[in-house]
Design a protein around this motif. Structure first.
Motif, PDB file in Angstrom:
ATOM      1  N   ASP A  84       0.885  -1.172   0.000  1.00 12.24           N
ATOM      2  CA  ASP A  84       0.000   0.000   0.000  1.00 12.24           C
ATOM      3  C   ASP A  84       0.919   1.217   0.000  1.00 12.24           C
ATOM      4  OD1 ASP A  84      -1.856   1.951   0.290  1.00 12.24           O
ATOM      5  OD2 ASP A  84      -2.863   1.066   2.034  1.00 12.24           O
ATOM      6  N   TRP A  85       1.177   1.777  -1.170  1.00 18.28           N
ATOM      7  CA  TRP A  85       2.291   2.702  -1.359  1.00 18.28           C
ATOM      8  C   TRP A  85       2.125   4.044  -0.645  1.00 18.28           C
ATOM      9  CZ3 TRP A  85       7.030   1.734  -2.860  1.00 18.28           C
ATOM     10  CH2 TRP A  85       7.284   0.503  -3.480  1.00 18.28           C
ATOM     11  N   THR A  86       0.948   4.567  -0.525  1.00 17.04           N
ATOM     12  CA  THR A  86       0.800   5.892   0.101  1.00 17.04           C
ATOM     13  C   THR A  86       1.268   5.885   1.553  1.00 17.04           C
ATOM     14  OG1 THR A  86      -0.996   6.459  -1.393  1.00 17.04           O
ATOM     15  CG2 THR A  86      -0.808   7.746   0.639  1.00 17.04           C
TER      16      THR A  86
END
Length: 730
Positions: free
Chosen positions: A321-323
């Motif tokens: 989950d990059w954010t």
């Protein structure tokens, strides 16, 4: 036709010998009487180019008498033939002259006492009979036998090559390469010298061949000319040359009007596969050297395969989950990331091949550190590399992680080549290469061969700098091919109100003139139109003004960068002027080599990769000692002591002033750059931009505003013939 006279005598002393060109002044005791030429002690002065001759040797010279206005009558030698001594006293003197370490007059007397005047014959024809002499250590006799054979072979070779105009320095290098086969090798194919012996180019080999009577239309001469022309174009960045242009350049080089003869030889080279032909994008016939053809084709195939293959990193990255991941990564490293930077970090892990580019102050280093942080967080291995040693050192300092040159990473050695290749690839998950604009095609292919198909490749560099010195336009071709995910950072972080280096670098890159009002603390312009006056101003700025203003060392902290080598404001002239101003103390040890004075304290640069010494093109150091007994020079480079003998000094150049290309990959506290309209051939935007971005603290431009404006407006990048881009798009 000049009738040469013959003079024979024994060398009494060597007054002068220049190892660079063989020019000598010696005093001999002549066999005959020459009352009009002899000095009070009966000796005669002989001058000319000759092999190095030792005291006590008997020599026959052919030449003519000359009247020197200062030194009187001398014999100018055209040919020199050492003659073995025939008397017992002469043989003793010769054997004890130092030809073998440890053999002095007493040992020589034992040898000659046993064999008498036959000693020379024994040495030449039955050397093992020396072991019959009682009372002499076998190792001494073994040394004499080996040294005698080597000495005779060297002497014969030197005389042979000298007869064709080869200097003694070059002759020694040729012999070092070919050994006892030198005479046969040079006689059979003098053009092989250009390919196989460092420092002897085609022009010199051609002179030797022509002096040996080789015909202008000789097949080997034209073949060598074609290869030389292709190699010369490769040094200008081209991986191939259109056939028509190659024919024209070869004809000009060889001064041959019959282009049909060149066409015929070229066709033969293509038939045998020594050269390779292919249809270029513009439908012209592209002629390749094998090296560049296979490197280009192989690099394209491997990069396409690399980009297409799956990898554990991509699999893992798809689950992130990059954010929140990037937010936490930035927080833990106390940095703020822009959306562009975040995208670059994500792209490096989601794409097998990625490029991060941008100008100074745009956050490339911060982004790179976050890529490394993400790899560590996800438990993936990586390596950091750069094309040069200085760039690798900067990469290590910027990231805090070990970084090496590409050659060292791949385990290169001159004898064995690369340790890591397709059979022994690097065991890493990602390779990050900084200063990627400097990578040439051949090195890039070697790099790709050492990567496993699942490995990621991230290239970091400033695409607006000068392209690689070697052939190819690798980084730009990769970007234009769209095979990689490319992030171009544009937002400038590193700037302040009174700092103009970063601002002016971006202004130059955008085609705008830099601020030259001298209102900043780090960017200055001194106006001077006259090149001679400008050179004097550069010296004054480096020697007096900068040290007075910033309390810096004018040699270690200042780097002068010039666009061209020739002319009063070129690299060569400025090096001479700066050496005189900054290190002109004649009481220091110095040595003249290759027409230049090298002095203790001089700033010098390594100009080619030397893997034996582990010094690389662009490394800068200082001369700390000159040892005349051992004929070598001591240079300190990055706190390491490196030793160069006289024949290796051509690898060094003075570095008070260097060219813009040689500055690539390096940073200097202060950069001083002359820029005048006399440099018009080199007034290009990327050249000025590259020089300005080398400075960490201060930039000083010296010259004319018009020259600066001309450089800024000229955004024409010289076209390079390269087929990598269409191969990547295929």
């Amino acid at each position: 036709m000049i009738n040469h006279e013959i003079l024979t005598g024994t060398v009494e002393r060597v007054t002068y010998f220049n190892p660079e060109n063989g020019y000598s002044v010696i005093k001999i005791q002549p066999d005959g009487k020459y009352p009009n030429a002899a000095a009070r002690d009966g000796t005669i002065a002989v001058v000319g180019t000759m092999p190095e001759i030792g005291v006590g040797e008997t020599v026959q010279f052919t030449g003519n008498w000359i009247e020197d206005p200062r030194y009187g009558k001398q014999f100018r030698a055209e040919t020199v033939t050492p003659i073995m001594p025939s008397s017992e006293d002469g043989i003793i003197a010769y054997l004890s002259s130092g030809i073998v370490k440890g053999i002095g007059p007493k040992t020589a007397e034992k040898i000659v006492g046993y064999y008498g005047e036959k000693t020379i014959h024994i040495l030449d024809n039955e050397p093992n009979r020396l072991y019959d002499i009682p009372g002499i250590k076998r190792e001494l006799l073994r040394g004499l036998i080996n040294a005698w054979a080597e000495n005779q072979a060297v002497r014969q070779t030197m005389i042979f090559l000298q007869g064709y105009g080869v200097t003694s320095r070059m002759a020694a290098r040729i012999y070092q390469h070919y050994g006892s086969a030198t005479i046969n090798k040079v006689t059979q194919d003098p053009f092989a010298l250009a390919d196989e012996v460092f420092g002897i180019g085609f022009i010199r080999a051609d002179e030797i061949a022509r002096s040996m009577g080789v015909d202008p239309d000789d097949h080997n001469r034209i073949r060598a000319g074609l290869h030389f022309a292709l190699n010369h174009m490769a040094k200008e960045g081209h991986t191939y040359v259109p056939r028509a242009e190659l024919i024209t350049k070869t004809a000009e080089l060889l001064k041959i009007e019959n282009s049909e003869r060149i066409q015929a030889v070229l066709s033969r080279e293509l038939f045998t596969g020594d050269l390779i032909s292919e249809t270029a994008v513009d439908d012209s016939e592209a002629i390749y050297l094998q090296l560049y053809y296979f490197s280009e084709r192989g690099a394209a195939e491997r990069l396409r395969t690399l980009a297409a293959m799956p990898s554990p990193i991509v699999t893992s990255a798809d689950e992130v989950d990059w954010t929140p991941f990037l937010r936490q990564l930035a927080r833990s490293n106390s940095v703020d990331l822009t959306q562009q930077q975040q995208g670059a970090v994500e792209a490096a892990l989601k794409h097998k091949v990625s490029v991060l580019t941008g100008g100074p102050g745009t956050g490339k280093t911060t982004t790179l550190r976050m890529v490394i942080g993400a790899l560590e967080e996800l438990d993936f291995s990586f390596s950091l590399a750069s094309p040069t040693g200085r760039a690798a050192k900067r990469l290590n300092e910027a990231t805090g992680y070990p970084a090496s040159t590409i050659h060292r990473l791949l385990g290169f050695s001159p004898q064995e080549g690369f340790t890591h290749d397709e059979d022994n690839p690097l065991d890493i998950d990602m390779l990050i290469v900084d200063e990627a604009s400097m990578i040439d095609l051949v090195l890039f292919y070697d790099l790709l061969k050492a990567l496993k198909p699942e490995t990621h490749l991230m290239l970091v560099g400033d695409i607006d700098q000068l392209p690689s010195v070697g052939a190819g336009n690798v980084l730009r071709d990769i970007i234009d091919s769209q095979i990689a995910h490319v992030t171009r950072l544009e937002l400038i972080f590193r700037q302040s109100e009174d700092s103009h280096i970063v601002v002016n670098a971006h202004r130059i890159n955008n085609g705008e003139a830099p601020f030259m009002n001298n209102q900043s603390r780090d960017f200055f312009f001194f106006s001077e139109e006259d090149p001679v006056q400008a050179a004097q101003l550069v010296v004054d700025i480096v020697k007096h003004r900068l040290p007075a203003k910033f309390n810096i060392d004018p040699i270690d902290d200042v780097q002068v960068i010039a666009p061209m080598y020739r002319g009063p404001i070129g690299v060569n002239a400025l090096n001479e002027a700066l050496q005189k101003a900054l290190n002109g103390d004649k009481s220091k040890a110095e040595k003249q080599l290759l027409g230049r004075i090298y002095r203790v304290g001089d700033k010098v640069m390594q100009t080619r990769n030397n893997y034996d010494k582990e010094v690389f093109n662009g490394d800068i150091g200082r001369i700390t000692a000159i040892n005349f007994d051992d004929a070598e020079m001591e240079v300190v480079i990055d706190a390491r002591y490196i030793y160069y003998d006289w024949t290796e000094v051509e690898e060094l150049m003075h570095a008070y002033c260097i060219s813009t290309h040689r500055s690539q990959g390096s940073e200097y506290p202060i950069v001083v750059m002359p820029l005048l309209t006399q440099h018009y051939m080199m007034l290009q935007r990327n050249l000025l931009y590259t020089a300005v971005t080398r400075a960490k603290q201060t930039v000083v431009l010296v010259g004319s505003r018009r020259a600066v404006h001309l450089a800024v407006k000229n955004n024409k990048v010289a076209q390079r013939y390269t087929g990598l881009l269409p191969r990547l798009r295929a």
